[in-house]
Design a protein around this motif. Sequence first.
Motif, PDB file in Angstrom:
ATOM      1  N   GLU A  75       4.960  13.919   3.445  1.00 14.02           N
ATOM      2  CA  GLU A  75       5.808  12.740   3.650  1.00 14.02           C
ATOM      3  C   GLU A  75       6.065  12.028   2.322  1.00 14.02           C
ATOM      4  O   GLU A  75       7.175  11.567   2.047  1.00 14.02           O
ATOM      5  N   LEU A  76       5.038  11.948   1.488  1.00 12.50           N
ATOM      6  CA  LEU A  76       5.215  11.306   0.177  1.00 12.50           C
ATOM      7  C   LEU A  76       6.212  12.093  -0.682  1.00 12.50           C
ATOM      8  O   LEU A  76       7.103  11.513  -1.302  1.00 12.50           O
ATOM      9  N   PRO A 123       0.826  -1.223   0.000  1.00 11.45           N
ATOM     10  CA  PRO A 123       0.000   0.000   0.000  1.00 11.45           C
ATOM     11  C   PRO A 123       0.858   1.269   0.000  1.00 11.45           C
ATOM     12  O   PRO A 123       0.553   2.233  -0.716  1.00 11.45           O
ATOM     13  N   ARG A 124       1.947   1.255   0.757  1.00 11.72           N
ATOM     14  CA  ARG A 124       2.807   2.443   0.802  1.00 11.72           C
ATOM     15  C   ARG A 124       3.444   2.711  -0.565  1.00 11.72           C
ATOM     16  O   ARG A 124       3.510   3.858  -1.017  1.00 11.72           O
ATOM     17  N   ALA A 125       3.926   1.653  -1.214  1.00 10.22           N
ATOM     18  CA  ALA A 125       4.529   1.813  -2.538  1.00 10.22           C
ATOM     19  C   ALA A 125       3.482   2.269  -3.554  1.00 10.22           C
ATOM     20  O   ALA A 125       3.775   3.078  -4.452  1.00 10.22           O
ATOM     21  N   GLU A 126       2.279   1.763  -3.393  1.00 14.08           N
ATOM     22  CA  GLU A 126       1.183   2.168  -4.282  1.00 14.08           C
ATOM     23  C   GLU A 126       0.904   3.671  -4.123  1.00 14.08           C
ATOM     24  O   GLU A 126       0.697   4.393  -5.102  1.00 14.08           O
ATOM     25  N   LEU A 127       0.935   4.146  -2.879  1.00 16.59           N
ATOM     26  CA  LEU A 127       0.722   5.574  -2.616  1.00 16.59           C
ATOM     27  C   LEU A 127       1.853   6.409  -3.214  1.00 16.59           C
ATOM     28  O   LEU A 127       1.616   7.479  -3.786  1.00 16.59           O
ATOM     29  N   ARG A 140      -9.373   4.328   0.414  1.00 21.82           N
ATOM     30  CA  ARG A 140     -10.062   5.531   0.870  1.00 21.82           C
ATOM     31  C   ARG A 140      -9.072   6.460   1.569  1.00 21.82           C
ATOM     32  O   ARG A 140      -8.048   6.014   2.068  1.00 21.82           O
ATOM     33  N   GLN A 141      -9.429   7.740   1.593  1.00 22.39           N
ATOM     34  CA  GLN A 141      -8.525   8.746   2.177  1.00 22.39           C
ATOM     35  C   GLN A 141      -8.142   8.393   3.618  1.00 22.39           C
ATOM     36  O   GLN A 141      -6.986   8.524   4.017  1.00 22.39           O
ATOM     37  N   ALA A 142      -9.132   7.931   4.391  1.00 19.92           N
ATOM     38  CA  ALA A 142      -8.857   7.613   5.801  1.00 19.92           C
ATOM     39  C   ALA A 142      -7.835   6.480   5.923  1.00 19.92           C
ATOM     40  O   ALA A 142      -6.970   6.501   6.811  1.00 19.92           O
ATOM     41  N   SER A 143      -7.913   5.496   5.011  1.00 17.36           N
ATOM     42  CA  SER A 143      -6.974   4.364   5.068  1.00 17.36           C
ATOM     43  C   SER A 143      -5.545   4.806   4.790  1.00 17.36           C
ATOM     44  O   SER A 143      -4.576   4.266   5.332  1.00 17.36           O
ATOM     45  N   VAL A 181       0.907   6.643   5.625  1.00 16.07           N
ATOM     46  CA  VAL A 181       1.730   7.861   5.554  1.00 16.07           C
ATOM     47  C   VAL A 181       1.006   8.988   6.284  1.00 16.07           C
ATOM     48  O   VAL A 181      -0.216   8.962   6.440  1.00 16.07           O
ATOM     49  N   SER A 182       1.806  10.007   6.682  1.00 15.23           N
ATOM     50  CA  SER A 182       1.212  11.098   7.457  1.00 15.23           C
ATOM     51  C   SER A 182       0.539  12.133   6.555  1.00 15.23           C
ATOM     52  O   SER A 182      -0.216  12.964   7.042  1.00 15.23           O
TER      53      SER A 182
END
Lengths: 211, 211
Positions: free
Chosen positions: B72-73, B27-31, B59-62, B67-68
């Motif tokens: 951060e991204l 999920p982090r890499a996807e973001l 979803r935005q909440a997830s 990430v913060s």
Amino acid sequence: MGTTGGPGGRRVGRPRVSQRPDSGLTPRAELLTAAADLFTTRGYAATTTRTIAERAGMRQASMYHYVSGKEELLAELLESTVTPSLTYARGLLADDVTPAEGRLWELCRTDVELLCGGPHNLGGLYLLPEVRAERFAGFHAVRAELKDTYRQLLAATDAGGALAKSELDLRTDLLFGLIEGVILVHRSDPERPVSAFAEATADAALRIAGI
Amino acid sequence: MGTTGGPGGRRVGRPRVSQRPDSGLTPRAELLTAAADLFTTRGYAATTTRTIAERAGMRQASMYHYVSGKEELLAELLESTVTPSLTYARGLLADDVTPAEGRLWELCRTDVELLCGGPHNLGGLYLLPEVRAERFAGFHAVRAELKDTYRQLLAATDAGGALAKSELDLRTDLLFGLIEGVILVHRSDPERPVSAFAEATADAALRIAGI
């Protein structure tokens, strides 16, 4: 710029919403100065036309007497980073007395002085995603013509004249890349004296070109 | 990335608001991938966390589990443009067999490949006004250390060893300016094959350095 007069406590922080500053600039020049400052410090997308108008001492509605919006201001600011160099470059191309090596060096030096010399690092706006849009075709055309002048001056040197076309194009890109790369160098060290830096960059550009 | 499944007609245009894409990324890499794409095409300020989350299939909440926020991204994307070069550069510094000239050339070539090689022109984000903020001190520190490695390798060459400190600093800035300037060259001509361009830039960098 004067900051006297006007009621305080406005959202933008400068007390001159309905009052022109006494800078002596025309309203349009005042808007360009405000936009240059805001685009380079807060960012283009984050700047509203309202903020630009207020910084320039006018109401948002009045702004539209002078410009169509922030895209027009950005386009004019971008063109202002290349048009003077292009004018100078055309003069250098027409000069058939001075050796091409010397004219190329002069173009490099002048271009670096222009990119680093103003109060705002406008070159930093080159990389905005927005600048890819059709609205900025004028800027891209002037920049392409400026780069082509570099190519022609390089081709007129002894070293450049010996290159095949693909190699000439590559060297032109590297040379032009160094000159525009000063935008990033200047950003890291804005206090460096521009004049000596411009001469050193011109020397380096000629070494890249193999001259 | 797969685009199958999910109902169509959503605001963002990709049918995966509540469905993870089957890219195999975390999920982090996807973001990070979504952010890289959006920041470089729509712009940083114009991109919302909601858009990033939706593009990444959550979803935005997830998103806030991983990430913060978009700062951060951006910080991680910026660091990803310099950290691999720095790791490689440290290895080159420790190599006491290969001549410094060859190591400096290798660093230039590798750095250009990194800056031009990925699917996104992340170097274009260097000039965002937002990047001056304290939040990005990590990126600036890594970039400064990378530049210092260039300086040390240059100082270890015969030509660089003969320079006074101020002259060595200036040549380092010009050399590093050429390397980072490829961001602008690459932006103008994204289809150019990276490998030959990286070698030509490394050759040019050594000519700037006087080698």
